[in-house]
Design a protein around this motif. Sequence first.
Motif, PDB file in Angstrom:
ATOM      1  N   LEU A  23       0.843  -1.176   0.020  1.00  0.00           N
ATOM      2  CA  LEU A  23      -0.063   0.024  -0.090  1.00  0.00           C
ATOM      3  C   LEU A  23       0.801   1.394   0.023  1.00  0.00           C
ATOM      4  N   LEU A  24       1.893   1.272   0.849  1.00  0.00           N
ATOM      5  CA  LEU A  24       2.762   2.311   0.675  1.00  0.00           C
ATOM      6  C   LEU A  24       3.525   2.712  -0.664  1.00  0.00           C
ATOM      7  N   ALA A  25       3.852   1.618  -1.149  1.00  0.00           N
ATOM      8  CA  ALA A  25       4.537   1.658  -2.768  1.00  0.00           C
ATOM      9  C   ALA A  25       3.592   2.153  -3.548  1.00  0.00           C
ATOM     10  N   ILE A  26       2.291   1.897  -3.460  1.00  0.00           N
ATOM     11  CA  ILE A  26       1.429   2.507  -4.402  1.00  0.00           C
ATOM     12  C   ILE A  26       0.959   4.031  -4.022  1.00  0.00           C
ATOM     13  N   ALA A  40       2.574  15.282  -0.078  1.00  0.00           N
ATOM     14  CA  ALA A  40       3.553  14.686   0.506  1.00  0.00           C
ATOM     15  C   ALA A  40       3.495  13.239   0.658  1.00  0.00           C
ATOM     16  N   PRO A  41       4.270  12.216   0.782  1.00  0.00           N
ATOM     17  CA  PRO A  41       4.234  10.843   0.966  1.00  0.00           C
ATOM     18  C   PRO A  41       3.617  10.747   2.585  1.00  0.00           C
ATOM     19  N   LEU A  42       2.755   9.576   2.388  1.00  0.00           N
ATOM     20  CA  LEU A  42       2.229   9.363   3.496  1.00  0.00           C
ATOM     21  C   LEU A  42       3.026   8.572   4.623  1.00  0.00           C
ATOM     22  N   PRO A  43       3.256   9.105   5.891  1.00  0.00           N
ATOM     23  CA  PRO A  43       4.048   8.268   6.783  1.00  0.00           C
ATOM     24  C   PRO A  43       3.743   6.765   7.142  1.00  0.00           C
ATOM     25  N   ARG A  44       4.845   6.085   7.190  1.00  0.00           N
ATOM     26  CA  ARG A  44       4.560   4.502   7.292  1.00  0.00           C
ATOM     27  C   ARG A  44       3.652   4.359   8.451  1.00  0.00           C
ATOM     28  N   ALA A  76      -3.209  -1.414  -7.476  1.00  0.00           N
ATOM     29  CA  ALA A  76      -3.985  -0.505  -7.016  1.00  0.00           C
ATOM     30  C   ALA A  76      -4.642  -0.832  -5.755  1.00  0.00           C
ATOM     31  N   PHE A  77      -5.288   0.059  -4.881  1.00  0.00           N
ATOM     32  CA  PHE A  77      -6.283  -0.282  -3.768  1.00  0.00           C
ATOM     33  C   PHE A  77      -7.305   0.631  -4.133  1.00  0.00           C
ATOM     34  N   VAL A  78      -8.386  -0.100  -3.562  1.00  0.00           N
ATOM     35  CA  VAL A  78      -9.951   0.633  -3.202  1.00  0.00           C
ATOM     36  C   VAL A  78      -9.961   0.984  -1.886  1.00  0.00           C
ATOM     37  N   GLU A  79     -10.200   2.064  -1.668  1.00  0.00           N
ATOM     38  CA  GLU A  79     -10.473   2.449  -0.151  1.00  0.00           C
ATOM     39  C   GLU A  79     -12.078   2.400  -0.246  1.00  0.00           C
ATOM     40  N   ILE A  96     -15.975   5.540  -1.920  1.00  0.00           N
ATOM     41  CA  ILE A  96     -15.049   4.707  -2.415  1.00  0.00           C
ATOM     42  C   ILE A  96     -13.853   5.696  -3.366  1.00  0.00           C
ATOM     43  N   GLY A  97     -12.708   5.373  -2.726  1.00  0.00           N
ATOM     44  CA  GLY A  97     -11.424   5.887  -3.575  1.00  0.00           C
ATOM     45  C   GLY A  97     -10.646   4.830  -4.018  1.00  0.00           C
ATOM     46  N   VAL A  98      -9.991   5.355  -5.487  1.00  0.00           N
ATOM     47  CA  VAL A  98      -9.016   4.115  -6.233  1.00  0.00           C
ATOM     48  C   VAL A  98      -7.903   4.991  -5.965  1.00  0.00           C
ATOM     49  N   VAL A  99      -6.857   4.212  -5.870  1.00  0.00           N
ATOM     50  CA  VAL A  99      -5.307   4.879  -5.914  1.00  0.00           C
ATOM     51  C   VAL A  99      -4.802   3.634  -6.644  1.00  0.00           C
ATOM     52  N   VAL A 100      -4.141   3.971  -8.009  1.00  0.00           N
ATOM     53  CA  VAL A 100      -3.524   3.183  -8.894  1.00  0.00           C
ATOM     54  C   VAL A 100      -2.328   3.652  -8.839  1.00  0.00           C
ATOM     55  N   HIS A 101      -1.080   2.513  -8.952  1.00  0.00           N
ATOM     56  CA  HIS A 101       0.269   2.930  -9.218  1.00  0.00           C
ATOM     57  C   HIS A 101       0.531   3.396 -10.360  1.00  0.00           C
ATOM     58  N   PRO A 102       1.506   4.688 -10.476  1.00  0.00           N
ATOM     59  CA  PRO A 102       1.364   5.280 -11.979  1.00  0.00           C
ATOM     60  C   PRO A 102       1.776   4.294 -12.987  1.00  0.00           C
TER      61      PRO A 102
END
Length: 168
Positions: A23-26, A40-44, A76-79, A96-102
């Motif tokens: 999830l962090l990598a995406i 900004a990146p999301l902290p671990r 990707a992941f779907v929130e 619902i929110g989708v985050v796809v790796h570039p």
Amino acid sequence: MTLRLDTARLVLRPVEEDDLDVLLAIRNAPAVVATTSTGAPLPRERMAGQLARRCASWREHAYGSWLVLLDGEPVAFVEVAPIGEGSGVDPDAIEIGVVVHPDHWGKGFALEAGLAAARDLFERKELDRVYAGVDPSNVKSLRALAKTPGVRQLDDELFELTPEALLG
């Protein structure tokens, strides 16, 4: 039997505790970070807290966020979570929110995965609507929503999808 959703190209499975690094990598891919409100990146530690809540949601409510796989690899992941206060709709309504790796942008995965998650909520959980919040500057997400049948824009950032919309 483990719950999973199959689409034409993707498999969605519930997120698990050991998905933190994926999830962090995406989420923290530089191009994704550039689309976020913070830039900004999301902290671990923060992602670990989000993941714990997502896994708890599966245990407590039988719904939650999904990891999206293409040929067995995460793309990707779907929130899937309550929308919360300040949206103008019921704070317990599901967003619902989708985050796809570039590396996988522009292939329609966000739409395919998001619609699969919405269908699951409509069919299995019998919800009558779900929402998506999109920053007006996120052109790629707005383009995906524009391709979604029957999506209704409620304001500059909030969109609504009903089961009927998926049928029409």
